[in-house]
Design an enzyme around this catalytic site. Sequence first.
Site, PDB file in Angstrom:
ATOM      1  N   LYS A  86       0.888  -1.180   0.000  1.00  0.00           N
ATOM      2  CA  LYS A  86       0.000   0.000   0.000  1.00  0.00           C
ATOM      3  C   LYS A  86       0.919   1.220   0.000  1.00  0.00           C
ATOM      4  O   LYS A  86       1.776   1.370   0.869  1.00  0.00           O
ATOM      5  CB  LYS A  86      -0.859  -0.073   1.259  1.00  0.00           C
ATOM      6  CG  LYS A  86      -2.067   0.801   1.274  1.00  0.00           C
ATOM      7  CD  LYS A  86      -3.071   0.248   2.298  1.00  0.00           C
ATOM      8  CE  LYS A  86      -4.140   1.240   2.645  1.00  0.00           C
ATOM      9  NZ  LYS A  86      -3.908   1.827   3.988  1.00  0.00           N
TER      10      LYS A  86
HETATM   11  O1  G3P Z   1      -6.958   3.302   5.067  1.00  0.00           O
HETATM   12  C1  G3P Z   1      -7.132   4.714   5.142  1.00  0.00           C
HETATM   13  C2  G3P Z   1      -7.973   5.049   6.276  1.00  0.00           C
HETATM   14  O2  G3P Z   1      -7.453   4.417   7.440  1.00  0.00           O
HETATM   15  C3  G3P Z   1      -8.186   6.492   6.538  1.00  0.00           C
HETATM   16  O3  G3P Z   1      -9.288   6.536   7.369  1.00  0.00           O
HETATM   17  O4  G3P Z   1     -10.741   7.332   9.148  1.00  0.00           O
HETATM   18  O5  G3P Z   1      -8.319   8.006   9.118  1.00  0.00           O
HETATM   19  O6  G3P Z   1      -9.915   8.938   7.438  1.00  0.00           O
HETATM   20  P1  G3P Z   1      -9.579   7.778   8.316  1.00  0.00           P
END
Ligand code: G3P
Length: 224
Positions: A86
């Site tokens: 990733k």
């Molecule tokens: O995989 C990306 C994700 O973890 C981002 O999520 O909730 O931090 O915006 P968030």
Amino acid sequence: MKYLIDTANIEAIRYLNEYYPVAGVTTNPTLIAKENGDFWEIVKEIRNIIGPEKMLHIQTVQKTAEKIVDEALLVKQTLGGNFYAKIPICEESLKATKMLKELGIGVTMTAIFTPAQALMAAKAGADFVAPYVNRLDNTISDGVKVVEYIVEQFKNYNLDCQVLAASFTNAEQVHKCAVAGCHSVTIAPKIFESLIAHPMTEAAIEGFERDWEAVYGNKTIMDF
Ligand code: G3P
């Protein structure tokens, strides 16, 4: 639709992998750091729980293409199984994607906020792109619309790249991605539960139990 778990929390992964139709796990540096443990111990345990067949998307932390490739190879060799490197989109990661694909390593291009970024990642050879739905919604943009555009672009150009939508805060965003034809989503543990919870379902189940017990008491089908 493929459901992946967006966490590095071992207990949550163990639980969700047992109960839900989970296709894999995604992590990023923030999620790993939240667990505040040894990197290898965490990711090896995740692989151990989900087994070799399910997807494990581990984010690299290097900044140049060559080092991203070295790091991805190290993780792939150490963990084995169905692995995707990733990588957040930038010029170095586009170069790394082309190099990784030549080595036969899967790539998920992450931190995607526009359809243009997604198209470039797919053209470089990424297997998945991860648009951040809730972070877009938080900037008075439309995260689901961005997912919709990306899905459409990949169809228009017949690109073999899947959308792995990420960053969700509620079940409604996930539902709308599904309606938009999004191939997969990676969601935090608490959202799994909200995707199946409904007060009317709970009421229906309570009704079945009440009616049965009124006639048969504690007897089950196996007691007849
Ligand atoms: O995989 C990306 C994700 O973890 C981002 O999520 O909730 O931090 O915006 P968030």
